[in-house]
Design an enzyme around this catalytic site. Structure first.
Site, PDB file in Angstrom:
ATOM      1  N   CYS A 297       9.700 -13.555 148.744  1.00 22.87           N
ATOM      2  CA  CYS A 297       9.655 -14.956 149.173  1.00 22.87           C
ATOM      3  C   CYS A 297      10.665 -15.220 150.279  1.00 22.87           C
ATOM      4  O   CYS A 297      10.314 -15.386 151.430  1.00 22.87           O
ATOM      5  CB  CYS A 297       9.956 -15.859 147.991  1.00 22.87           C
ATOM      6  SG  CYS A 297       9.045 -15.423 146.536  1.00 22.87           S
TER       7      CYS A 297
ATOM      8  N   THR B  89       1.774 -18.932 149.299  1.00 27.26           N
ATOM      9  CA  THR B  89       2.605 -19.310 150.443  1.00 27.26           C
ATOM     10  C   THR B  89       1.928 -18.827 151.716  1.00 27.26           C
ATOM     11  O   THR B  89       1.598 -17.650 151.829  1.00 27.26           O
ATOM     12  CB  THR B  89       3.993 -18.648 150.307  1.00 27.26           C
ATOM     13  OG1 THR B  89       4.538 -19.019 149.047  1.00 27.26           O
ATOM     14  CG2 THR B  89       4.914 -19.085 151.434  1.00 27.26           C
TER      15      THR B  89
ATOM     16  N   LYS C 255       6.969 -25.881 151.900  1.00 24.47           N
ATOM     17  CA  LYS C 255       7.242 -24.641 151.151  1.00 24.47           C
ATOM     18  C   LYS C 255       8.060 -23.664 151.987  1.00 24.47           C
ATOM     19  O   LYS C 255       9.065 -23.104 151.547  1.00 24.47           O
ATOM     20  CB  LYS C 255       5.920 -23.984 150.750  1.00 24.47           C
ATOM     21  CG  LYS C 255       6.054 -22.588 150.177  1.00 24.47           C
ATOM     22  CD  LYS C 255       6.751 -22.597 148.849  1.00 24.47           C
ATOM     23  CE  LYS C 255       7.071 -21.193 148.389  1.00 24.47           C
ATOM     24  NZ  LYS C 255       7.806 -21.183 147.122  1.00 24.47           N
TER      25      LYS C 255
ATOM     26  N   ARG D  21      29.908 -32.451 150.510  1.00 24.99           N
ATOM     27  CA  ARG D  21      28.666 -32.196 151.261  1.00 24.99           C
ATOM     28  C   ARG D  21      28.583 -30.743 151.744  1.00 24.99           C
ATOM     29  O   ARG D  21      27.907 -30.435 152.714  1.00 24.99           O
ATOM     30  CB  ARG D  21      28.596 -33.158 152.461  1.00 24.99           C
ATOM     31  CG  ARG D  21      28.284 -34.590 152.031  1.00 24.99           C
ATOM     32  CD  ARG D  21      28.226 -35.547 153.203  1.00 24.99           C
ATOM     33  NE  ARG D  21      29.538 -35.648 153.887  1.00 24.99           N
ATOM     34  CZ  ARG D  21      30.580 -36.292 153.406  1.00 24.99           C
ATOM     35  NH1 ARG D  21      30.515 -36.856 152.206  1.00 24.99           N
ATOM     36  NH2 ARG D  21      31.727 -36.349 154.071  1.00 24.99           N
TER      37      ARG D  21
ATOM     38  N   THR E 280       0.489 -13.139 149.678  1.00 29.38           N
ATOM     39  CA  THR E 280       0.390 -13.179 151.148  1.00 29.38           C
ATOM     40  C   THR E 280       1.504 -12.281 151.683  1.00 29.38           C
ATOM     41  O   THR E 280       2.576 -12.748 152.085  1.00 29.38           O
ATOM     42  CB  THR E 280       0.609 -14.612 151.685  1.00 29.38           C
ATOM     43  OG1 THR E 280       1.758 -15.158 151.028  1.00 29.38           O
ATOM     44  CG2 THR E 280      -0.579 -15.497 151.415  1.00 29.38           C
TER      45      THR E 280
ATOM     46  N   ASN F 194      12.331 -22.209 151.637  1.00 23.58           N
ATOM     47  CA  ASN F 194      12.813 -20.824 151.551  1.00 23.58           C
ATOM     48  C   ASN F 194      13.558 -20.405 152.797  1.00 23.58           C
ATOM     49  O   ASN F 194      14.501 -19.611 152.734  1.00 23.58           O
ATOM     50  CB  ASN F 194      11.652 -19.884 151.245  1.00 23.58           C
ATOM     51  CG  ASN F 194      11.284 -19.922 149.769  1.00 23.58           C
ATOM     52  OD1 ASN F 194      11.979 -20.539 148.966  1.00 23.58           O
ATOM     53  ND2 ASN F 194      10.178 -19.298 149.401  1.00 23.58           N
TER      54      ASN F 194
END
Ligand code: SAJ
Length: 434
Positions: A269, A130, A215, A255, A95, A219
């Site tokens: 990606c 994706t 998803k 953290r 994609t 990213n």
């Protein structure tokens, strides 16, 4: 209705058709084949089909050749260009992103259209590519229902993204948790049954749109974290510290987990997926867009820093180490290293490139050398853009014998500074100003 398919999957009697034999589709097809399923791999690129049927691979990925050869040897994998009827269809095609930063769904819709005439009752269709949220329900579902079959009743439809790290695909395909988003509960359950044939990580079920969102959130989260690391690298130079030391200390906080600065964000990606969230609602996504702008401007930041150090770039001979988008892969898609190189050339520098993973790149032809000596000879500056393993403990004495000028710019903080300084190099590091 779905019990028939569940049984076929449990008994490994289900025939699986995987559309798209790239970084994700090929390992996925091989994984199902070596786990007992009859798998048809389909790709529209005849060169891919030809390469695979000749026992070779169209891509480099550690361990993949062994698994694909085992799949062929088992007699469970056949590869060709035409989609045939199957029990399960998996769409794993690209994609890409358009110039306007929108998702190009042509490959996905074309794959769905090639499935539709082969679709039968009880089939399961899974989109892995994706895609922007709602693609499965608003784009794929209507194409597949262009017959008398109803999704969720006569056939089943789910979205399940891959989340594997290129370079570790085979391990992560098995170990990583997986999300299955069904257009209804039965579709999700069938997807879970299918992937549990090889996935050892947790398999979480949800709806298709939530899975698509998950998803993209993964990213996008990473892209924003890399953007703040890159912005910190600029502050490190401004305030005169070693930002790598500062990040290492900050990350001791329970953290805090700041990622690594670098020359930019590449790959198909992390540099692409955030735009899939922006495209429909730019007004709701200022932070995502700003992070993209920071990461996309990092190559220029690197070039400007080099220009400052060398007193200009025109006619300067620069030897660049690495052109891929990240370490230890052969992929140059959206590579920030390539952006840096093109930027240097546009500013009049004479650039030579060495990357052990890349033998040819369109548009940089004569600049790409297949050996270090050829790349480094006559260089006025060495620019490390990719942290390939073999660059980390490179033989600095040998390097020093190839160059007159002793300047090296490390944009990944991977060179052993003391060794380079011992050979007389002035070592510049992104994010460091002593
Ligand atoms: N990068 C940095 N600093 C860092 C980490 C990465 O500058 O601290 C750069 C890399 O050099 C590279 C780019 O970011 O240019 C992307 O590298 P990556 O390793 O973060 O990402 P990919 O594209 O190889 O894989 C990612 C992974 N997603 C996450 O880690 C959340 C992978 O799990 C996904 O499956 C993959 O995207 C994908 O296919 O979506």
């Amino acid at each position: 209705m779905s019990e028939t398919l569940i049984k076929k999957i449990k008994n490994r009697n289900a025939k699986i058709c995987v559309l798209g034999l790239g970084y994700i589709g090929l390992p996925t097809a091989a994984m199902f084949a070596t786990n007992g399923f009859q798998v048809q791999g389909v790709d529209i690129d005849q060169d891919v089909v030809h390469t695979l049927n000749n026992g070779d691979l169209p891509i480099q990925e550690p361990g993949l050749k062994t698994v694909v050869q085992a799949a062929y040897k088992s007699g469970n994998l056949c590869v060709d260009c035409q989609v045939e009827p199957a029990d399960v269809f998996i769409i794993a095609v690209p994609t890409p992103i358009t110039e306007e930063k929108k998702a190009n769904l042509d490959y996905v819709t074309s794959a769905a259209r090639s499935i539709q005439p082969n679709l039968e009752r009880n089939n399961l269709v899974i989109l892995e590519s994706t895609s922007p949220p709602r693609t499965t329900v608003d784009v794929i579902k209507p194409i597949l229902e262009d017959s008398d079959l109803t999704a969720g009743e006569d056939f089943f439809l789910a979205y399940s993204p891959e989340r594997v790290l290129p370079g570790k695909i085979l391990k992560e395909l098995v170990d990583n948790s997986r999300v299955i988003g069904g257009i209804n509960q039965t579709s999700a359950e069938l997807g879970k049954e299918l992937y549990s044939s090889f996935v050892e990580g947790e398999i979480v079920m949800t709806d298709a749109t939530t899975a698509e969102m998950v998803k993209l959130m993964e990213n996008t989260y990473r892209d924003i974290n890399i953007a703040i690391a890159n912005e910190f690298s600029r502050l490190g130079e401004y305030f005169g510290i070693n930002i790598w030391e500062a990040i290492e200390i900050a990350n001791r906080h329970p953290r805090v987990d700041i990622l690594n600065p670098g020359p930019g964000v590449g790959g198909h990606c992390i540099s692409v997926d955030p735009w899939f969230l922006v495209e429909n609602v730019p007004d709701l996504t200022p932070l995502i867009q700003q992070a993209r702008e920071v990461n996309d401007s990092q190559p220029e930041y690197i070039v400007n820093k080099l220009a400052e150090e060398l007193g200009g770039l025109k006619g300067k001979k620069i030897a660049t180490l690495g052109i891929t988008y990240k370490a230890d892969v052969d992929d140059i898609r959206e590579s920030p290293a390539l952006d840096v190189i093109n930027n240097l050339v546009n500013k009049g520098a004479e650039v030579k490139i060495y990357d052990p993973y890349v033998q040819h790149v369109d548009g940089v032809g004569e600049k790409l050398h297949d050996n270090l000596k050829g790349t480094l000879s006559g260089a006025e500056c060495i620019l490390l853009l990719v942290d390939h393993e073999q660059f980390k403990d490179i033989d600095v004495q040998r390097i020093a014998s190839f160059v007159e000028e002793r300047i090296v710019f490390d944009t990944r903080h991977v060179l052993q500074r003391d060794k380079w300084e011992a050979e007389g190099f002035n070592v510049l590091t992104l994010g460091v100003r002593d």
